[in-house]
Design an enzyme around this catalytic site. Structure first.
Site, short mmCIF file in Angstrom:
data_model
loop_
_atom_site.label_atom_id
_atom_site.label_comp_id
_atom_site.label_asym_id
_atom_site.label_seq_id
_atom_site.Cartn_x
_atom_site.Cartn_y
_atom_site.Cartn_z
N GLU A 284 76.44 23.30 201.93
CA GLU A 284 77.06 22.81 200.71
C GLU A 284 78.09 23.85 200.31
OE1 GLU A 284 78.25 21.97 197.10
OE2 GLU A 284 76.59 23.36 196.81
N CYS B 84 82.24 24.01 192.85
CA CYS B 84 82.89 23.59 194.10
C CYS B 84 83.65 22.29 193.94
CB CYS B 84 81.86 23.48 195.22
SG CYS B 84 80.57 22.27 194.94
N ASN C 39 76.92 31.07 191.61
CA ASN C 39 77.57 30.41 190.47
C ASN C 39 76.65 29.45 189.72
OD1 ASN C 39 77.71 28.75 192.75
ND2 ASN C 39 79.52 27.68 192.01
#
Length: 250
Positions: A212, A246, A117
């Site tokens: 992450e 996120c 992304n």
């Protein structure tokens, strides 16, 4: 690159780190400047690959990937020498007249597994940290963004020290083979399912990791808020990058 070559690849990078070549501030600054040069010289290639993979326009590409990386590398360059200085700490009276300090040594060879992304930022940002720390690294871009992964694989070896950095392309097979190697640190960005696999592999060799991952990011609107302003700001955060962030508010 064939997976059977991975042990030799990691060994070559580890040997280079042990020579002390990556420890000097001059080497680190040289690599950070080289990364900036890559992002500047090859910006058109990155714009094209981000459009191919994500239909990301140039403005968004600069904000989240291309110029973002230059800004981050410049920040590291501005602070690197200060970060590298030993930090003196106090010692108990019983050890007088001794002194002590915390020194910051390279970890060694890291594995950086990027995600799709933000295929440039979330792949090369950990690399900036690795360079700043005087480390070598193997970079594995996301196979879900093949055009961007190909650009990174083509140009990174052209600009950065090949004895310290390599790019491996591929999917599950290649990632699985990489995880079987001995690393000094693993940095992964992605989902929890793959993170469990990486954490399991790392635990077997007691390798430190940074995971992450995506998560839930609730947004709370206080009674004192201007609802029109709050709604616009929440939707901007929610819709940025088509919602594929996120920390996008839920």
């Amino acid at each position: 690159m064939n997976t059977t070559e991975f042990p030799a690849l990691v060994s070559r990078h580890r040997h280079y780190v042990r020579t002390g070549a990556t420890r000097s501030v001059e080497w680190r600054e040289g690599q950070l400047n080289a990364l900036c040069a890559m992002m500047t010289d090859r910006a058109e290639d990155f714009y094209a690959s981000l459009w191919t993979d994500l239909r990301r326009n140039r403005t968004d590409a600069d904000l989240s990937d291309v110029k973002y990386m230059i800004t981050e590398a410049d920040h590291a360059l501005a602070h690197l020498r200060e970060w590298m200085k030993p930090v003196p700490i106090s010692t108990p009276p019983m050890f007088t007249p001794s002194d002590a300090q915390v020194r910051f040594d390279p970890l060694g060879v890291g594995l950086i597994i990027g995600t799709w992304n933000y295929p440039v930022m979330l792949t090369l940002s950990p690399l900036i940290a690795a360079i700043s720390g005087g480390n070598a690294a193997v970079i594995k871009p996301s196979e879900v963004g093949p055009a961007t992964a190909d650009v990174i694989a083509r140009f990174l070896p052209e600009y950065l020290d090949r004895d310290a950095f390599s790019v491996v392309l591929g999917g599950v097979t290649e990632t699985t083979a990489l995880l079987q190697q001995q690393w000094d640190h693993i940095f992964f960005t992605g989902g929890t399912t793959v993170a469990k696999v990486i954490m399991t592999a790392a635990a077997k060799q007691v390798t430190p990791v940074v995971l992450e991952l995506g998560g839930k990011s609730p947004a709370i609107v206080h009674s004192s808020a201007d609802l029109r302003v709050a709604a616009r700001r929440i939707t901007q955060g929610r819709w940025n990058n088509a919602g594929q962030t996120c920390t996008a508010p839920d």
